[in-house]
Design a protein around this motif. Structure first.
Motif, PDB file in Angstrom:
ATOM      1  N   THR A   1       0.813  -1.024  -0.002  1.00  0.00           N
ATOM      2  CA  THR A   1      -0.045   0.077  -0.153  1.00  0.00           C
ATOM      3  C   THR A   1       0.836   1.336   0.084  1.00  0.00           C
ATOM      4  O   THR A   1       0.403   2.365   0.005  1.00  0.00           O
ATOM      5  CB  THR A   1      -0.830   0.107   1.098  1.00  0.00           C
ATOM      6  OG1 THR A   1      -0.073  -0.013   2.523  1.00  0.00           O
ATOM      7  CG2 THR A   1      -1.909  -1.096   1.369  1.00  0.00           C
TER       8      THR A   1
ATOM      9  N   LYS B   1       1.767   2.746  -5.053  1.00  0.00           N
ATOM     10  CA  LYS B   1       0.548   3.453  -5.536  1.00  0.00           C
ATOM     11  C   LYS B   1       0.901   4.367  -6.469  1.00  0.00           C
ATOM     12  O   LYS B   1      -0.146   4.074  -7.643  1.00  0.00           O
ATOM     13  CB  LYS B   1      -0.215   4.054  -4.168  1.00  0.00           C
ATOM     14  CG  LYS B   1      -1.524   4.833  -4.740  1.00  0.00           C
ATOM     15  CD  LYS B   1      -1.885   5.712  -3.371  1.00  0.00           C
ATOM     16  CE  LYS B   1      -3.220   6.341  -3.706  1.00  0.00           C
ATOM     17  NZ  LYS B   1      -3.624   7.101  -2.451  1.00  0.00           N
TER      18      LYS B   1
ATOM     19  N   THR C   1      -0.736   3.894 -10.395  1.00  0.00           N
ATOM     20  CA  THR C   1      -1.719   4.874 -10.716  1.00  0.00           C
ATOM     21  C   THR C   1      -1.183   5.637 -12.120  1.00  0.00           C
ATOM     22  O   THR C   1      -1.724   5.895 -13.164  1.00  0.00           O
ATOM     23  CB  THR C   1      -1.915   5.828  -9.650  1.00  0.00           C
ATOM     24  OG1 THR C   1      -2.274   5.411  -8.686  1.00  0.00           O
ATOM     25  CG2 THR C   1      -2.944   6.974 -10.283  1.00  0.00           C
TER      26      THR C   1
ATOM     27  N   MET D   1      -5.016   0.868  -8.206  1.00  0.00           N
ATOM     28  CA  MET D   1      -4.354  -0.114  -7.185  1.00  0.00           C
ATOM     29  C   MET D   1      -5.609  -0.970  -6.438  1.00  0.00           C
ATOM     30  O   MET D   1      -6.461  -0.408  -5.916  1.00  0.00           O
ATOM     31  CB  MET D   1      -3.663   0.855  -6.178  1.00  0.00           C
ATOM     32  CG  MET D   1      -2.572  -0.107  -5.464  1.00  0.00           C
ATOM     33  SD  MET D   1      -1.475   0.764  -4.639  1.00  0.00           S
ATOM     34  CE  MET D   1      -0.446  -0.396  -3.739  1.00  0.00           C
TER      35      MET D   1
ATOM     36  N   GLU E   1      -8.271   1.230  -3.527  1.00  0.00           N
ATOM     37  CA  GLU E   1      -7.829   1.831  -2.224  1.00  0.00           C
ATOM     38  C   GLU E   1      -8.902   2.612  -1.563  1.00  0.00           C
ATOM     39  O   GLU E   1      -8.883   2.697  -0.503  1.00  0.00           O
ATOM     40  CB  GLU E   1      -6.257   2.424  -2.132  1.00  0.00           C
ATOM     41  CG  GLU E   1      -5.788   2.716  -1.063  1.00  0.00           C
ATOM     42  CD  GLU E   1      -4.428   3.349  -0.950  1.00  0.00           C
ATOM     43  OE1 GLU E   1      -3.836   3.491  -0.063  1.00  0.00           O
ATOM     44  OE2 GLU E   1      -4.120   3.682  -2.229  1.00  0.00           O
TER      45      GLU E   1
END
Length: 454
Positions: free
Chosen positions: A215, A220, A224, A230, A397
Motif C-alpha cells: 500500500t 501506489k 496509478t 491499485m 484503495e
C-alpha cells in the motif's frame, strides 16, 4: 523524431548554462534530502534518516559549524552496504563506479552489474548504507524508502553525485529519466479510459503464514501512473492478513497480481498457488477473478545476473522510467512495440527470467536511456479492441468501484454476501493452509527477496 530533438535540445541548453545560474529542482524536501551551499563547503541533509554531511573539497580545511561529519570530496574509495546505491552509481561516470572497492558479503553476492570490481579484501574510508547510522565513516542513502514516489527516488542520483562532484552530470541524467517517465505517463493516461486493477502481493513464510498487499506511496504512484487502479486496503484497514479467506476477498476485482513472495529453489507457479492457497479446482471465488482465470500473475525478478540474482532491487529506484514502462507493457504490449520488459515477467504462464547480456556496457548513460524508450506525449495511446476487458466491480484503495454501476444488489446485500464468503472461505482456506504448511520447506532461492527490500 522532431519532438525528441526538441527535448534533447532543451537538455543541452540546460547543460550549457553556468552552474550558478541553474535552479536545482532537487532541493525539494519532498525528495527526502536538501543541500545548502555554505562558504567553502556544501551541507547535505538526509531528511529521512535525519543525518547531515559537510562536503569539503579535497585538500581544503574549513570551519564547519555544528557536530556534522566532514567528508572530503570527491570520494576516492567507498564500500556498499545497500544494493540500490550501485544502481545509481552506474548512472554516473567510471570515476564513481571505480571507487566502490568493497561491499558487505550479501552485496558482493547479490550485485548484478559488471560495472563494479569489488573485493572482500579491499578497504574503504566510507560506507554507503540504508540504515540510520551516525558513525563518521557511514553515509546513509535512503532512496529505497517506500514513502517516496518513483520520481522522488530518482533525485537521489544527485544526492550521490554530491559526494563525487558530479552534480551536473547527475542533473542531466535525472532530467532525461524524468522526461521519459512523464511522457509515457501522459500518453497512457490520456488514452486509457477503462483501467485494469493491479495488486502488489506477497506471502511471508512465517508461522502462521502472513499475506500482504502493498500500500506504500511508491507502489501506489507507479500503478496509478501506469493508468491502472491499485487494489489495496484503505487507510482504516490492515494490509496484512493471517486469514487466507480475507486475503483472497481483499483481492476481489484484481486483473493483475504483481507478486514478490520468496520462493525456494525450483518452485514455480503451481507451488506458488499452494503457498497462496489458490488451488485449482477448489471452486473458491478467486477462480473467477481476472488475475486467476486469465493467468496474469507477474514477478519482478525477470532480469537476473549470471549467478541468478535479481537485478530489480539494484536498479528499480534509479530507473523509474523503466519500472513504469514495465508496468504499462504487462497491461498493453502494443504501447511500444519495440520494448521488452526489463524486470517483470508473467510467472503464471511459465515465462522464465532472462540473464543479463554478456556484452553489457558500462558507459554512455544518456545514449542508453534515449535508446530504451521512445515516446510522443501528444499521441494518446488507444488500447486495442481485442484486449480482455477489465474486471467489473473493482474495489480500490479509496473504496470506490469501477465497472458496471447498475447491479441490482443493494449495498447491504453485498455486505451480507461478503461476510458469508469470508466465513466460508476462511474455513476452507484454514483447512488448506494447515494441509499445505506440511509441505517440506527449503531455504529461499537467492533469486527472490522480501517486499521490504524493494
Amino acid at each position: 523524431m522532431f519532438k525528441n530533438s526538441i527535448a534533447w535540445a532543451l537538455l543541452a541548453m540546460l547543460w550549457a548554462l553556468p552552474a550558478q545560474s541553474q535552479s536545482n529542482p532537487a532541493n525539494d524536501t519532498a525528495n527526502g534530502w536538501i543541500y545548502e551551499e555554505l562558504p567553502g563547503y556544501t551541507l547535505l541533509h538526509n531528511l529521512i534518516a535525519n543525518t547531515s554531511y559537510a562536503l569539503v573539497p579535497q585538500g581544503q580545511v574549513v570551519t564547519v559549524s555544528g557536530n556534522v561529519p566532514q567528508i572530503s570530496v570527491p570520494i576516492t574509495a567507498a564500500a556498499a552496504d545497500t544494493l540500490d546505491v550501485l544502481g545509481f552509481a552506474e548512472l554516473l561516470s567510471s570515476n564513481v563506479t571505480n571507487t566502490f572497492t568493497t561491499g558487505s558479503s550479501n552485496i558482493l553476492l547479490a550485485n548484478t552489474s559488471p560495472c563494479f570490481t569489488m573485493s572482500n579484501n579491499a578497504s574503504a574510508p566510507y560506507t554507503f548504507t540504508n540504515g540510520t547510522s551516525t558513525a563518521n565513516n557511514t553515509i546513509v542513502f535512503s532512496a529505497n524508502d517506500p514513502s517516496l514516489t518513483p520520481l522522488q527516488k530518482v533525485w537521489w542520483l544527485q544526492y550521490l553525485a554530491y559526494f563525487y562532484n558530479e552534480e551536473k552530470v547527475a542533473l542531466q541524467t535525472v532530467l532525461s529519466i524524468t522526461t521519459n517517465y512523464n511522457c509515457i505517463k501522459i500518453r497512457v493516461n490520456s488514452g486509457v479510459k477503462d483501467p485494469y486493477a493491479i495488486a502488489w502481493t506477497q506471502a511471508n513464510m512465517v508461522t502462521p503464514q502472513v499475506y500482504e498487499i502493498r500500500t506504500d506511496t511508491y507502489a501506489k504512484t507507479l500503478i496509478t501512473d501506469a493508468a491502472a487502479k491499485m487494489i489495496a486496503p484503505n487507510s482504516a484497514q490492515d494490509k496484512t492478513y493471517t486469514n487466507v479467506g480475507e486475503f483472497h476477498l481483499a483481492l476481489h476485482g484484481a486483473d493483475v497480481l504483481l507478486d514478490t513472495t520468496p520462493l525456494s529453489e525450483g518452485e514455480l507457479y503451481p507451488q506458488w498457488q499452494k503457498i497462496m492457497n489458490m488451488v485449482p479446482g477448489a471452486s473458491l471465488f478467486y477462480e473467477s477473478e481476472g488475475y486467476y482465470k486469465n493467468r496474469q500473475v507477474y514477478r519482478t525478478d525477470g532480469l537476473v545476473s549470471q549467478s541468478g540474482y535479481s537485478n530489480f532491487p539494484e536498479r528499480y529506484a534509479a530507473r523509474p522510467d523503466l519500472a513504469l514502462m514495465d508496468m504499462i507493457a504487462i497491461q498493453y504490449p502494443t504501447f511500444q512495440n519495440t520494448y521488452n520488459t526489463t524486470w517483470l515477467y508473467n510467472f503464471a504462464i511459465g515465462s522464465s527470467p532472462h540473464t543479463m547480456p554478456a556484452n553489457y556496457e558500462c558507459k554512455d548513460t544518456l545514449a542508453m536511456i534515449s535508446n530504451q524508450i521512445h515516446c510522443y506525449g501528444d499521441e494518446p495511446f488507444t488500447p486495442p479492441a481485442t484486449q480482455v476487458a477489465p474486471t467489473n466491480e473493482t474495489e480500490t484503495e479509496d473504496n470506490s468501484s469501477s465497472g458496471d454501476q447498475s447491479s441490482s444488489l443493494s449495498t447491504g446485500s453485498k455486505a451480507g454476501i461478503a461476510i458469508g464468503v469470508i466465513a466460508g472461505v476462511a474455513a476452507l482456506g484454514g483447512a488448506a493452509f494447515l494441509f499445505y504448511r506440511k509441505r517440506p520447506t527449503a531455504e529461499p532461492s537467492h533469486n527472490f527477496y522480501k517486499m521490504d527490500d524493494i
